[in-house]
Design an enzyme around this catalytic site. Structure first.
Site, mmCIF file in Angstrom:
data_model
loop_
_atom_site.group_PDB
_atom_site.id
_atom_site.type_symbol
_atom_site.label_atom_id
_atom_site.label_comp_id
_atom_site.label_asym_id
_atom_site.label_seq_id
_atom_site.Cartn_x
_atom_site.Cartn_y
_atom_site.Cartn_z
ATOM 1 C CG HIS A 46 -3.874 7.998 3.779
ATOM 2 N ND1 HIS A 46 -2.670 7.831 3.119
ATOM 3 C CD2 HIS A 46 -4.424 6.757 3.885
ATOM 4 C CE1 HIS A 46 -2.498 6.550 2.855
ATOM 5 N NE2 HIS A 46 -3.536 5.875 3.302
ATOM 6 C CG LEU A 48 -1.921 -1.139 1.324
ATOM 7 C CD1 LEU A 48 -2.655 -1.087 2.650
ATOM 8 C CD2 LEU A 48 -2.905 -1.099 0.162
ATOM 9 C CB SER A 49 0.268 4.815 -0.677
ATOM 10 O OG SER A 49 -0.811 5.002 0.216
ATOM 11 C CD GLU A 50 1.442 6.920 2.680
ATOM 12 O OE1 GLU A 50 2.036 7.857 2.121
ATOM 13 O OE2 GLU A 50 0.243 6.636 2.457
ATOM 14 C CB THR A 51 2.337 -0.308 6.108
ATOM 15 O OG1 THR A 51 1.806 -0.878 4.914
ATOM 16 C CG2 THR A 51 2.111 -1.254 7.277
#
Length: 311
Positions: free
Chosen positions: A87, A54-57
Protein backbone atom coordinates in the site's frame (compact mmCIF):
# COMPACT_ATOMS: atom_id res chain seq x y z
CA UNK A 1 23.59 30.05 19.36
CA UNK A 2 21.11 30.53 16.50
CA UNK A 3 18.31 28.02 16.11
CA UNK A 4 18.46 25.86 13.02
CA UNK A 5 16.00 26.72 10.25
CA UNK A 6 13.38 24.12 9.36
CA UNK A 7 12.72 23.21 5.75
CA UNK A 8 9.18 23.00 4.40
CA UNK A 9 8.13 20.01 2.28
CA UNK A 10 4.89 19.12 0.51
CA UNK A 11 2.86 16.60 2.51
CA UNK A 12 0.09 14.24 1.44
CA UNK A 13 -2.06 11.77 3.28
CA UNK A 14 -3.38 9.24 0.78
CA UNK A 15 -6.08 6.65 1.40
CA UNK A 16 -5.10 3.50 -0.49
CA UNK A 17 -7.26 0.71 -1.94
CA UNK A 18 -10.36 2.90 -2.02
CA UNK A 19 -11.86 5.58 -4.26
CA UNK A 20 -13.46 7.33 -1.28
CA UNK A 21 -11.50 8.85 1.57
CA UNK A 22 -11.47 7.32 5.05
CA UNK A 23 -12.44 3.83 3.84
CA UNK A 24 -9.04 2.40 2.88
CA UNK A 25 -5.55 2.24 4.41
CA UNK A 26 -3.97 5.67 5.05
CA UNK A 27 -0.42 6.58 4.12
CA UNK A 28 1.60 9.72 4.87
CA UNK A 29 3.92 10.90 2.08
CA UNK A 30 6.59 13.59 2.46
CA UNK A 31 7.76 14.91 -0.92
CA UNK A 32 11.48 15.73 -1.04
CA UNK A 33 11.96 16.23 -4.77
CA UNK A 34 13.07 19.87 -4.65
CA UNK A 35 16.87 19.97 -5.19
CA UNK A 36 16.99 23.32 -3.40
CA UNK A 37 16.00 21.63 -0.13
CA UNK A 38 18.11 19.23 1.94
CA UNK A 39 16.90 15.65 2.03
CA UNK A 40 15.61 14.57 5.47
CA UNK A 41 18.17 12.35 7.13
CA UNK A 42 17.51 8.84 8.48
CA UNK A 43 16.89 10.07 12.01
CA UNK A 44 14.39 12.68 10.82
CA UNK A 45 12.56 10.19 8.63
CA UNK A 46 12.15 7.70 11.45
CA UNK A 47 11.09 10.42 13.88
CA UNK A 48 8.42 11.69 11.47
CA UNK A 49 7.12 8.16 10.87
CA UNK A 50 6.89 7.63 14.60
CA UNK A 51 5.01 10.92 14.93
CA UNK A 52 2.47 10.27 12.16
CA UNK A 53 1.83 6.93 13.90
CA UNK A 54 0.43 5.35 10.73
CA UNK A 55 1.35 1.83 9.70
CA UNK A 56 3.70 3.37 7.11
CA UNK A 57 5.06 6.79 6.16
CA UNK A 58 7.04 7.27 2.95
CA UNK A 59 9.57 9.78 1.67
CA UNK A 60 9.42 10.58 -2.04
CA UNK A 61 12.93 11.28 -3.33
CA UNK A 62 14.68 11.77 -6.69
CA UNK A 63 15.85 8.49 -8.25
CA UNK A 64 19.48 7.48 -8.06
CA UNK A 65 19.48 7.07 -11.86
CA UNK A 66 16.71 9.02 -13.66
CA UNK A 67 17.20 6.83 -16.75
CA UNK A 68 16.05 3.76 -14.80
CA UNK A 69 13.42 5.04 -12.35
CA UNK A 70 10.93 7.87 -12.03
CA UNK A 71 11.50 8.34 -8.31
CA UNK A 72 12.89 6.71 -5.19
CA UNK A 73 10.89 5.88 -2.09
CA UNK A 74 11.89 5.06 1.47
CA UNK A 75 9.27 3.37 3.62
CA UNK A 76 9.09 3.62 7.40
CA UNK A 77 6.84 2.16 10.07
CA UNK A 78 6.75 3.97 13.43
CA UNK A 79 9.78 1.94 14.49
CA UNK A 80 11.74 0.72 11.49
CA UNK A 81 12.42 1.00 7.75
CA UNK A 82 10.94 -1.49 5.27
CA UNK A 83 12.51 -2.57 1.96
CA UNK A 84 9.10 -2.78 0.25
CA UNK A 85 5.38 -2.75 1.04
CA UNK A 86 2.27 -2.80 -1.14
CA UNK A 87 0.00 0.00 0.00
CA UNK A 88 2.93 2.46 0.47
CA UNK A 89 4.03 1.70 -3.11
CA UNK A 90 0.60 2.51 -4.53
CA UNK A 91 0.06 5.56 -2.30
CA UNK A 92 3.49 7.03 -3.04
CA UNK A 93 2.91 6.65 -6.76
CA UNK A 94 -0.36 8.60 -6.40
CA UNK A 95 1.49 11.36 -4.51
CA UNK A 96 4.14 11.50 -7.25
CA UNK A 97 1.50 11.80 -9.97
CA UNK A 98 -0.42 14.40 -7.96
CA UNK A 99 2.63 16.51 -7.12
CA UNK A 100 4.28 16.44 -10.55
CA UNK A 101 1.01 16.41 -12.52
CA UNK A 102 2.52 13.62 -14.58
CA UNK A 103 0.23 11.77 -17.00
CA UNK A 104 2.49 8.72 -17.26
CA UNK A 105 0.77 5.34 -17.12
CA UNK A 106 3.92 3.23 -16.82
CA UNK A 107 6.31 4.09 -14.02
CA UNK A 108 9.28 2.60 -12.21
CA UNK A 109 9.81 3.01 -8.48
CA UNK A 110 13.22 2.66 -6.89
CA UNK A 111 13.26 1.23 -3.36
CA UNK A 112 15.46 -0.97 -1.20
CA UNK A 113 14.40 -4.21 -2.95
CA UNK A 114 15.24 -2.74 -6.35
CA UNK A 115 13.09 -1.41 -9.18
CA UNK A 116 9.31 -1.92 -9.02
CA UNK A 117 7.22 -1.56 -12.18
CA UNK A 118 3.83 0.14 -11.81
CA UNK A 119 0.91 0.70 -14.15
CA UNK A 120 -1.88 3.28 -13.98
CA UNK A 121 -5.22 2.10 -15.38
CA UNK A 122 -7.84 4.21 -17.15
CA UNK A 123 -9.91 4.35 -13.94
CA UNK A 124 -6.92 5.74 -12.03
CA UNK A 125 -6.10 2.57 -10.10
CA UNK A 126 -2.39 1.85 -9.64
CA UNK A 127 -0.94 -1.66 -9.71
CA UNK A 128 2.38 -3.37 -9.04
CA UNK A 129 3.62 -6.83 -9.99
CA UNK A 130 3.35 -9.29 -7.10
CA UNK A 131 6.83 -10.20 -5.86
CA UNK A 132 7.83 -13.88 -6.17
CA UNK A 133 6.91 -16.20 -3.32
CA UNK A 134 9.91 -17.23 -1.27
CA UNK A 135 8.14 -19.98 0.65
CA UNK A 136 5.04 -22.01 -0.15
CA UNK A 137 3.45 -25.23 1.01
CA UNK A 138 0.87 -26.21 3.64
CA UNK A 139 0.99 -24.68 7.10
CA UNK A 140 1.90 -26.90 10.03
CA UNK A 141 -1.16 -28.24 11.86
CA UNK A 142 -0.12 -26.90 15.27
CA UNK A 143 0.21 -23.41 13.78
CA UNK A 144 -3.23 -23.69 12.18
CA UNK A 145 -4.72 -24.65 15.54
CA UNK A 146 -3.14 -21.61 17.21
CA UNK A 147 -4.72 -19.28 14.65
CA UNK A 148 -8.12 -20.99 14.82
CA UNK A 149 -8.18 -20.63 18.59
CA UNK A 150 -7.25 -16.94 18.41
CA UNK A 151 -9.94 -16.23 15.80
CA UNK A 152 -12.78 -18.39 17.11
CA UNK A 153 -12.69 -20.47 13.91
CA UNK A 154 -13.72 -24.10 13.86
CA UNK A 155 -10.95 -26.27 12.37
CA UNK A 156 -13.45 -27.93 10.03
CA UNK A 157 -14.20 -24.50 8.50
CA UNK A 158 -10.63 -24.28 7.18
CA UNK A 159 -10.57 -25.67 3.63
CA UNK A 160 -6.88 -25.20 2.89
CA UNK A 161 -3.70 -23.50 4.16
CA UNK A 162 -0.58 -22.13 2.50
CA UNK A 163 2.60 -20.26 3.26
CA UNK A 164 2.72 -17.18 1.02
CA UNK A 165 6.01 -15.62 2.09
CA UNK A 166 7.00 -12.73 -0.20
CA UNK A 167 9.09 -10.68 2.21
CA UNK A 168 6.73 -10.69 5.19
CA UNK A 169 6.33 -14.24 6.54
CA UNK A 170 2.66 -14.52 5.64
CA UNK A 171 0.56 -17.64 5.69
CA UNK A 172 -3.09 -17.88 4.74
CA UNK A 173 -6.09 -19.92 5.80
CA UNK A 174 -8.82 -20.44 3.18
CA UNK A 175 -12.13 -20.59 5.04
CA UNK A 176 -15.42 -22.04 3.81
CA UNK A 177 -16.92 -18.65 2.88
CA UNK A 178 -16.72 -14.87 3.30
CA UNK A 179 -19.27 -14.88 6.10
CA UNK A 180 -16.99 -17.06 8.22
CA UNK A 181 -14.15 -14.60 7.61
CA UNK A 182 -16.25 -11.64 8.76
CA UNK A 183 -17.69 -13.44 11.78
CA UNK A 184 -14.30 -14.56 13.06
CA UNK A 185 -13.92 -13.04 16.52
CA UNK A 186 -10.34 -11.94 17.11
CA UNK A 187 -9.01 -12.71 20.59
CA UNK A 188 -5.25 -12.08 20.32
CA UNK A 189 -3.13 -14.66 22.09
CA UNK A 190 0.59 -14.51 22.77
CA UNK A 191 1.11 -17.56 20.56
CA UNK A 192 -0.85 -16.11 17.63
CA UNK A 193 1.08 -12.83 17.79
CA UNK A 194 4.22 -14.72 16.79
CA UNK A 195 2.81 -15.15 13.27
CA UNK A 196 1.89 -12.98 10.28
CA UNK A 197 -1.29 -14.53 8.92
CA UNK A 198 -4.54 -13.86 7.17
CA UNK A 199 -7.88 -15.48 6.42
CA UNK A 200 -9.70 -15.66 3.10
CA UNK A 201 -13.25 -16.66 2.18
CA UNK A 202 -15.18 -16.66 -1.08
CA UNK A 203 -18.43 -14.77 -1.54
CA UNK A 204 -21.43 -16.63 -2.95
CA UNK A 205 -22.09 -15.29 -6.44
CA UNK A 206 -25.50 -13.97 -5.45
CA UNK A 207 -24.08 -12.01 -2.51
CA UNK A 208 -21.02 -10.60 -4.23
CA UNK A 209 -22.74 -7.66 -5.90
CA UNK A 210 -24.56 -6.69 -2.71
CA UNK A 211 -21.28 -6.67 -0.81
CA UNK A 212 -19.70 -4.38 -3.39
CA UNK A 213 -20.97 -1.20 -1.71
CA UNK A 214 -22.09 -0.08 1.71
CA UNK A 215 -25.59 0.44 0.33
CA UNK A 216 -25.78 -2.96 -1.31
CA UNK A 217 -25.77 -1.57 -4.85
CA UNK A 218 -23.74 -3.14 -7.60
CA UNK A 219 -20.92 -0.83 -8.61
CA UNK A 220 -18.68 -3.00 -10.76
CA UNK A 221 -16.36 -3.82 -7.88
CA UNK A 222 -18.22 -6.89 -6.60
CA UNK A 223 -15.71 -8.85 -4.52
CA UNK A 224 -14.84 -12.49 -5.11
CA UNK A 225 -13.12 -12.85 -1.70
CA UNK A 226 -13.30 -11.25 1.73
CA UNK A 227 -9.87 -10.98 3.33
CA UNK A 228 -8.48 -10.13 6.76
CA UNK A 229 -4.78 -9.86 7.63
CA UNK A 230 -2.92 -9.75 10.94
CA UNK A 231 0.71 -8.59 10.54
CA UNK A 232 1.59 -7.99 14.21
CA UNK A 233 4.09 -5.28 13.34
CA UNK A 234 4.57 -2.18 15.51
CA UNK A 235 1.58 -3.06 17.72
CA UNK A 236 -0.74 -3.34 14.68
CA UNK A 237 -2.98 -6.36 15.08
CA UNK A 238 -5.31 -6.20 12.07
CA UNK A 239 -4.32 -4.41 8.86
CA UNK A 240 -7.22 -2.51 7.20
CA UNK A 241 -6.10 -3.36 3.65
CA UNK A 242 -2.82 -5.13 2.92
CA UNK A 243 -1.11 -5.25 -0.47
CA UNK A 244 1.60 -7.80 0.30
CA UNK A 245 -0.82 -10.36 1.80
CA UNK A 246 -3.20 -9.98 -1.14
CA UNK A 247 -0.26 -10.44 -3.53
CA UNK A 248 0.68 -13.76 -1.93
CA UNK A 249 -2.92 -14.99 -1.76
CA UNK A 250 -3.49 -14.09 -5.42
CA UNK A 251 -0.54 -16.17 -6.59
CA UNK A 252 -1.67 -19.11 -4.46
CA UNK A 253 -5.38 -19.14 -5.29
CA UNK A 254 -5.07 -18.28 -8.99
CA UNK A 255 -2.37 -20.89 -9.26
CA UNK A 256 -4.47 -23.69 -7.79
CA UNK A 257 -7.62 -22.73 -9.69
CA UNK A 258 -9.69 -21.52 -6.73
CA UNK A 259 -9.63 -17.94 -8.04
CA UNK A 260 -10.11 -16.72 -11.61
CA UNK A 261 -7.26 -14.96 -13.41
CA UNK A 262 -8.87 -11.59 -12.59
CA UNK A 263 -10.92 -10.75 -9.53
CA UNK A 264 -11.64 -8.13 -6.87
CA UNK A 265 -11.00 -8.76 -3.18
CA UNK A 266 -12.65 -6.92 -0.30
CA UNK A 267 -10.79 -6.12 2.91
CA UNK A 268 -11.47 -3.93 5.91
CA UNK A 269 -15.18 -4.51 6.50
CA UNK A 270 -14.44 -5.91 9.97
CA UNK A 271 -12.79 -2.56 10.81
CA UNK A 272 -15.42 -0.32 9.23
CA UNK A 273 -13.40 0.17 6.02
CA UNK A 274 -14.23 -0.67 2.42
CA UNK A 275 -11.01 -1.64 0.72
CA UNK A 276 -10.95 -3.02 -2.81
CA UNK A 277 -7.95 -4.86 -4.25
CA UNK A 278 -7.88 -5.46 -8.01
CA UNK A 279 -6.00 -8.61 -9.04
CA UNK A 280 -5.12 -9.59 -12.59
CA UNK A 281 -2.81 -12.25 -14.01
CA UNK A 282 -1.26 -11.25 -17.33
CA UNK A 283 -2.25 -14.03 -19.73
CA UNK A 284 -1.25 -12.12 -22.86
CA UNK A 285 1.61 -14.55 -23.58
CA UNK A 286 0.15 -18.04 -23.43
CA UNK A 287 3.53 -19.56 -24.28
CA UNK A 288 4.61 -18.79 -20.71
CA UNK A 289 3.81 -21.32 -18.02
CA UNK A 290 0.91 -20.04 -15.94
CA UNK A 291 3.10 -20.00 -12.83
CA UNK A 292 5.56 -17.64 -14.54
CA UNK A 293 3.01 -15.05 -15.67
CA UNK A 294 2.94 -11.73 -13.83
CA UNK A 295 0.20 -11.16 -11.29
CA UNK A 296 -0.72 -7.50 -10.88
CA UNK A 297 -2.11 -6.21 -7.57
CA UNK A 298 -3.62 -2.75 -7.46
CA UNK A 299 -6.22 -0.38 -6.16
CA UNK A 300 -7.60 3.11 -6.33
CA UNK A 301 -6.52 6.00 -4.11
CA UNK A 302 -7.98 9.16 -2.58
CA UNK A 303 -6.10 12.25 -1.45
CA UNK A 304 -7.40 13.11 2.03
CA UNK A 305 -4.85 15.70 3.20
CA UNK A 306 -2.60 17.99 1.16
CA UNK A 307 -0.36 20.62 2.71
CA UNK A 308 3.17 21.10 4.00
CA UNK A 309 5.31 19.78 6.83
CA UNK A 310 8.28 21.49 8.47
CA UNK A 311 11.30 19.31 9.11
Amino acid sequence: MAASTASTYPFYQIDVFTDKGFLGNPLAVIVALDPALPFPNDEQMQKIANWTNLSETTFLLPPTDPTKADYKVRIFTPNTELPFAGHPTIGTCRAFLEHTQSKKTNLVQECEVGLVVLQVANNGSIAFIAPPLRKTGPVEEETVKVVCESMGIAREDVLDTQWVVNGPHWFALLLKDAETVLKASRVPTLASKQFEFGIVGQYPKAAAAAAASGEGKEDGNAPFFEIRAFPHVDLIDEDPVCGSFNAGVAQWLIGNGVAPASYVASQGLALGRRGRIFVHRDDSDLSLEASKRAVWVGGQTAVCIQGTIQV
